[in-house]
Design a protein around this motif. Structure first.
Motif, short mmCIF file in Angstrom:
data_model
loop_
_atom_site.label_atom_id
_atom_site.label_comp_id
_atom_site.label_asym_id
_atom_site.label_seq_id
_atom_site.Cartn_x
_atom_site.Cartn_y
_atom_site.Cartn_z
N ASP A 52 0.83 -1.22 0.00
CA ASP A 52 0.00 0.00 0.00
C ASP A 52 0.86 1.26 0.00
N ASP A 53 2.01 1.20 0.66
CA ASP A 53 2.89 2.37 0.74
C ASP A 53 3.80 2.51 -0.46
N GLY A 54 3.72 1.57 -1.40
CA GLY A 54 4.51 1.66 -2.61
C GLY A 54 5.95 1.20 -2.46
N LEU A 55 6.25 0.53 -1.35
CA LEU A 55 7.62 0.08 -1.13
C LEU A 55 7.85 -1.33 -1.69
N VAL A 56 6.76 -2.07 -1.90
CA VAL A 56 6.81 -3.42 -2.45
C VAL A 56 5.71 -3.55 -3.49
N GLU A 57 5.99 -4.28 -4.57
CA GLU A 57 4.94 -4.56 -5.56
C GLU A 57 4.72 -6.06 -5.65
N LYS A 58 3.46 -6.43 -5.81
CA LYS A 58 3.11 -7.84 -5.89
C LYS A 58 3.08 -8.26 -7.35
N GLU A 59 3.79 -9.37 -7.67
CA GLU A 59 3.87 -9.83 -9.05
C GLU A 59 3.04 -11.09 -9.28
N GLY A 60 2.47 -11.63 -8.26
CA GLY A 60 1.70 -12.86 -8.37
C GLY A 60 1.64 -13.52 -7.02
N ARG A 61 1.10 -14.73 -6.98
CA ARG A 61 0.97 -15.43 -5.71
C ARG A 61 2.36 -15.71 -5.14
N SER A 62 2.59 -15.18 -3.91
CA SER A 62 3.86 -15.36 -3.19
C SER A 62 5.05 -14.81 -3.97
N ARG A 63 4.79 -13.84 -4.84
CA ARG A 63 5.88 -13.23 -5.60
C ARG A 63 5.82 -11.70 -5.38
N TYR A 64 6.89 -11.20 -4.79
CA TYR A 64 6.95 -9.78 -4.46
C TYR A 64 8.32 -9.24 -4.86
N ARG A 65 8.36 -7.93 -5.08
CA ARG A 65 9.63 -7.28 -5.42
C ARG A 65 9.66 -5.89 -4.78
N VAL A 66 10.81 -5.54 -4.24
CA VAL A 66 10.99 -4.22 -3.63
C VAL A 66 11.06 -3.18 -4.74
N THR A 67 10.28 -2.11 -4.62
CA THR A 67 10.27 -1.05 -5.62
C THR A 67 11.47 -0.12 -5.43
N ARG A 68 11.64 0.80 -6.39
CA ARG A 68 12.71 1.79 -6.26
C ARG A 68 12.53 2.62 -4.99
N GLU A 69 11.26 2.96 -4.68
CA GLU A 69 10.98 3.69 -3.45
C GLU A 69 11.35 2.86 -2.22
N GLY A 70 11.12 1.54 -2.32
CA GLY A 70 11.48 0.67 -1.22
C GLY A 70 12.98 0.58 -1.01
N VAL A 71 13.71 0.56 -2.11
CA VAL A 71 15.18 0.54 -2.01
C VAL A 71 15.67 1.82 -1.36
N ASP A 72 15.11 2.97 -1.78
CA ASP A 72 15.51 4.25 -1.17
C ASP A 72 15.21 4.25 0.32
N TRP A 73 14.07 3.71 0.71
CA TRP A 73 13.70 3.66 2.13
C TRP A 73 14.68 2.80 2.91
N LEU A 74 15.07 1.66 2.30
CA LEU A 74 16.04 0.78 2.96
C LEU A 74 17.38 1.48 3.15
N PHE A 75 17.81 2.21 2.13
CA PHE A 75 19.08 2.94 2.26
C PHE A 75 19.02 3.95 3.39
N ARG A 76 17.91 4.69 3.49
CA ARG A 76 17.79 5.69 4.55
C ARG A 76 17.74 5.02 5.92
N ALA A 77 17.00 3.93 6.01
CA ALA A 77 16.91 3.22 7.28
C ALA A 77 18.26 2.63 7.67
N ALA A 78 18.98 2.06 6.69
CA ALA A 78 20.29 1.49 6.96
C ALA A 78 21.27 2.57 7.42
N ASP A 79 21.15 3.77 6.85
CA ASP A 79 22.01 4.88 7.28
C ASP A 79 21.75 5.22 8.75
N ASP A 80 20.48 5.19 9.16
CA ASP A 80 20.15 5.46 10.56
C ASP A 80 20.78 4.42 11.47
N VAL A 81 20.67 3.15 11.08
CA VAL A 81 21.25 2.08 11.89
C VAL A 81 22.77 2.24 11.94
#
Length: 259
Positions: A52-81
């Motif tokens: 819903d937040d646009g960080l992951v997209e669903k490609e089918g049953r049990s198939r998901y992929r992290v979006t570009r926005e999700g990758v950016d969020w992970l980078f920011r979160a990893a920087d905080d850690v």
């Protein structure tokens, strides 16, 4: 700023997104639940929110992929850690750790000492006049080792640099084809001289200099320069690349001279 350390929910969201990134596109919610330590139902709810937040997209049953926005969020979160980890290791644990220094005078356990580097080695002198101080954890007399903890302040340190003198290999003349004055001048200007390669060691000895180290000289030179020393490396042409690679990896300033 994304701070995944603020609460457990944010931390769990971060860990689940990392798991999706590692496993995509075939994502087993059960495996993620076991890895993160929550129920499969909870993982399903987190994934729904991430979609819903646009960080992951669903490609089918049990198939998901992290979006570009999700990758950016992970980078920011990893920087905080990473920043928090740096604070813990550098500021918190660094102040609690104990290090060894050379006492310049008589010091008793519990005394405040001023810290400084001399010839690349940490020294402690009685008093708190220096920009960096600590507390002695052992007794010591002049010239002996002393334990120091509770570090405060910043130690003044001007990084050193490295001069690399190339020596021809024996097949192209070796030390005999070298301008000895180049080696002599470079060695005279250095705090320490190290050498790698037989031709380089011989060149140093012709200049009446015995190298301090003849193995792993790139790493040794980089470490010494980081401690404020001026270093001359005498190296055969074949070894210069390995030396400069180590210096670049350590971000140490250097120049290469033709012998």
């Amino acid at each position: 700023m994304v701070d995944v350390l603020d609460n457990k929910r944010a931390a769990t969201r971060f860990r689940i997104l990392v798991q999706i990134a590692e496993r995509q596109p075939a994502v087993s919610q059960g495996e993620i639940a076991e890895e993160v330590g929550v129920t499969s139902q909870a993982v399903s709810e987190y994934i729904r929110e991430l979609v819903d937040d646009g960080l992951v997209e669903k490609e089918g049953r049990s198939r998901y992929r992290v979006t570009r926005e999700g990758v950016d969020w992970l980078f920011r979160a990893a920087d905080d850690v990473r920043r928090f980890a740096d604070h813990v290791t550098g500021d918190v644990l660094g102040a609690m750790s104990e290090d060894a220094a050379i006492a310049t005078d008589k010091i008793e356990e519990g005394d405040t000492v001023s810290l400084f580097l001399e010839n690349g080695l940490l020294h402690a002198e009685p008093g708190d006049e220096g920009p960096a101080t600590g507390i002695a954890t052992t007794d010591a007399t002049a010239g002996t080792d002393i334990g120091v903890t509770s570090f405060e302040g910043v130690m003044e340190l001007e990084p050193g640099s490295v001069t690399v003198v190339q020596v021809p290999s024996v097949r192209t003349g070796g030390s005999r084809a070298l301008d000895e004055e180049t080696v002599t001048d470079a060695c005279d200007a250095a705090d320490r001289v190290v050498a790698t390669g037989i031709e380089a060691v011989v060149a140093c000895r012709h200049a009446d200099v015995e190298p301090a180290v003849t193995f792993a000289v790139g790493e040794v030179a980089a470490d010494a320069a980081e401690h404020g020393l001026e270093i001359t490396v005498v190296a055969t042409t074949d070894a210069v690349g390995r030396v400069t690679d180590a210096l670049r990896d350590a971000d140490v300033s250097y120049e290469v001279l033709e012998g």
